[in-house]
Design an enzyme around this catalytic site. Structure first.
Site, mmCIF file in Angstrom:
data_model
loop_
_atom_site.group_PDB
_atom_site.id
_atom_site.type_symbol
_atom_site.label_atom_id
_atom_site.label_comp_id
_atom_site.label_asym_id
_atom_site.label_seq_id
_atom_site.Cartn_x
_atom_site.Cartn_y
_atom_site.Cartn_z
ATOM 1 N N ILE A 14 0.858 -1.137 0.071
ATOM 2 C CA ILE A 14 -0.034 -0.042 -0.008
ATOM 3 C C ILE A 14 0.995 1.179 0.017
ATOM 4 O O ILE A 14 0.696 2.267 -0.788
ATOM 5 C CB ILE A 14 -1.011 -0.112 1.222
ATOM 6 C CG1 ILE A 14 -1.917 -1.123 1.148
ATOM 7 C CG2 ILE A 14 -1.822 1.190 1.284
ATOM 8 C CD1 ILE A 14 -2.569 -1.317 -0.134
ATOM 9 N N GLY A 111 -6.395 -2.510 8.404
ATOM 10 C CA GLY A 111 -5.884 -3.240 9.337
ATOM 11 C C GLY A 111 -5.859 -2.934 10.824
ATOM 12 O O GLY A 111 -6.042 -3.909 11.626
ATOM 13 N N SER A 140 -10.541 -1.088 4.888
ATOM 14 C CA SER A 140 -9.888 -2.021 4.155
ATOM 15 C C SER A 140 -10.478 -2.206 2.583
ATOM 16 O O SER A 140 -11.339 -1.580 2.344
ATOM 17 C CB SER A 140 -10.073 -3.339 4.865
ATOM 18 O OG SER A 140 -11.497 -3.865 4.768
ATOM 19 N N CYS A 141 -9.742 -2.911 1.791
ATOM 20 C CA CYS A 141 -9.883 -2.900 0.319
ATOM 21 C C CYS A 141 -11.448 -3.511 0.362
ATOM 22 O O CYS A 141 -12.316 -3.078 -0.444
ATOM 23 C CB CYS A 141 -9.035 -3.971 -0.204
ATOM 24 S SG CYS A 141 -8.844 -5.662 0.465
ATOM 25 N N ASN A 142 -11.791 -4.656 1.106
ATOM 26 C CA ASN A 142 -13.061 -5.242 0.938
ATOM 27 C C ASN A 142 -14.261 -4.206 1.305
ATOM 28 O O ASN A 142 -15.137 -4.148 0.796
ATOM 29 C CB ASN A 142 -13.034 -6.428 1.860
ATOM 30 C CG ASN A 142 -12.764 -7.647 1.046
ATOM 31 O OD1 ASN A 142 -13.008 -7.935 -0.084
ATOM 32 N ND2 ASN A 142 -11.575 -8.454 1.794
ATOM 33 N N HIS A 221 -10.283 -10.103 -4.827
ATOM 34 C CA HIS A 221 -11.509 -10.618 -4.202
ATOM 35 C C HIS A 221 -12.507 -10.655 -4.818
ATOM 36 O O HIS A 221 -12.588 -9.742 -5.805
ATOM 37 C CB HIS A 221 -11.668 -9.593 -2.743
ATOM 38 C CG HIS A 221 -10.621 -9.630 -1.684
ATOM 39 N ND1 HIS A 221 -9.966 -10.866 -1.198
ATOM 40 C CD2 HIS A 221 -10.102 -8.530 -1.260
ATOM 41 C CE1 HIS A 221 -8.913 -10.107 -0.218
ATOM 42 N NE2 HIS A 221 -8.986 -8.948 -0.559
#
Length: 335
Positions: A14, A111, A140-142, A221
């Site tokens: 990142i 995180g 987060s990414c999700n 994902h």
């Protein structure tokens, strides 16, 4: 224009992407990046012209490998207006005292826990909440990927209930330590997964439950999304709303997998082959027995990068209007 001075603490998956994105902005500049090891990423940072900082007890190790160090992490922080903490999950929280003592604003990644900052950020959803804030967490990414679709659909139709299954990549492409390699892992086995509660830190009113599975892939994902909406609508109505979202990309034209999406990103000439947008198969958008279903793919290495740029702009009050900040970020990054 006086540019905001940005420090990047942690130059991995990142951090290096945020640094490159900051360098593209007209209203901010990189004053340094912090690395703890003299690896290839450190060398690449120097080659790009970034000042490299490290821990006081690592200076010798860096110099032994021929890497010129500009100073310690503490010195980097003192020279910055805002630090983007991209250190590994749960490590970043230990840096908060350092930032508070230096009187510097700080951004953490997904995180870390929401309680660390009290402000979890997604540009399209709650930009205003981060205006002038000292500490912000980019989710987060999700969670970013879910907020990008749930927020506009909730505003337009009302989301009565959201049920999402996340098929998660096991590791990033450059990660040789994480698995599984040959297994499918319910993660967590005890339901629900943490992703639903994390979405609620950004969209508090939403009723959402999530389950997650880790798969032996590194690419992206995949989300299978099922929504019960308050207002009646058609699949075409939903597609029209999602089509208006600048960080949503519809995929089709023979693309039937995450592998092909990653190939598309490369063909687009994206830096590192990144795909910053949610990728939704618009053919999958379906109303079935009064409920909405669709698939989307999320590139875990990059979808949070533009969000970090908008978070900087909000915290430093460089732009009070979310849509304007998003427009600037998208234009500079090529979204």
């Amino acid at each position: 224009m006086t540019k905001v001075k940005v420090a990047i603490n942690g130059y991995g998956t990142i951090g290096k992407r945020v640094a490159d994105a900051v360098a593209l902005q007209d209203d901010m500049e990189i004053i340094g990046i912090a690395k703890t090891r003299p690896n290839f990423e450190t060398v690449m940072a120097k080659d790009k012209g970034f000042n490299v900082y490290t821990l006081a007890d690592r200076v010798g190790a860096m110099e032994k490998e021929g890497i010129e160090v500009s100073g310690t992490v503490e010195e980097m922080i003192k020279a910055a207006d805002v630090v983007v903490d991209c250190t590994p999950g749960k490590v970043g929280a230990t840096n908060k005292d350092l930032y508070e003592k230096a009187g510097i604003k700080a951004i953490w990644q997904g995180g870390e826990a929401h309680t660390l900052t009290g402000c979890s950020f997604n540009a399209e959803t709650n930009y205003d909440e981060a205006l002038g804030k000292d500490f912000v967490r980019v989710v987060s990414c999700n969670t970013t990927g879910l907020c990008r679709v749930l927020s506009p659909l909730d505003k337009e139709f009302g989301v009565k209930k959201a049920r999402v299954t996340l098929l998660r990549r096991a590791a990033d492409p450059g990660d040789i330590k994480t698995g599984p390699i040959n297994a499918i892992v319910p993660n967590p086995i005890k339901l629900p997964s943490h992703h639903g509660p994390d979405v609620k830190t950004v969209i508090p009113n939403i009723d959402i439950a999530t389950t997650a599975v880790k798969l032996p892939t590194t690419l992206m994902h995949l989300h299978t999304i099922n929504l019960e909406l308050e207002k009646e609508c058609t699949a075409e109505d939903v597609e029209s709303v999602l089509a208006e979202q600048s960080r949503v990309r519809f995929v089709g034209q023979g693309i039937t997998s995450t592998a092909e999406i990653m190939e598309l990103a490369k063909d687009l000439g994206r830096s590192r082959g990144d795909m910053w947008e949610n990728c939704i198969w618009n053919e999958s958008i379906t109303m079935y027995e009064g409920e909405l279903y669709f698939f989307q793919a999320i590139h875990q290495e990059s979808d949070v990068i533009p969000e970090n740029i908008d978070a900087i702009r909000a915290m430093m009050e460089l732009e009070s209007d979310a849509s304007r900040s998003i427009e600037i970020t998208n234009k500079t990054m090529g979204i």
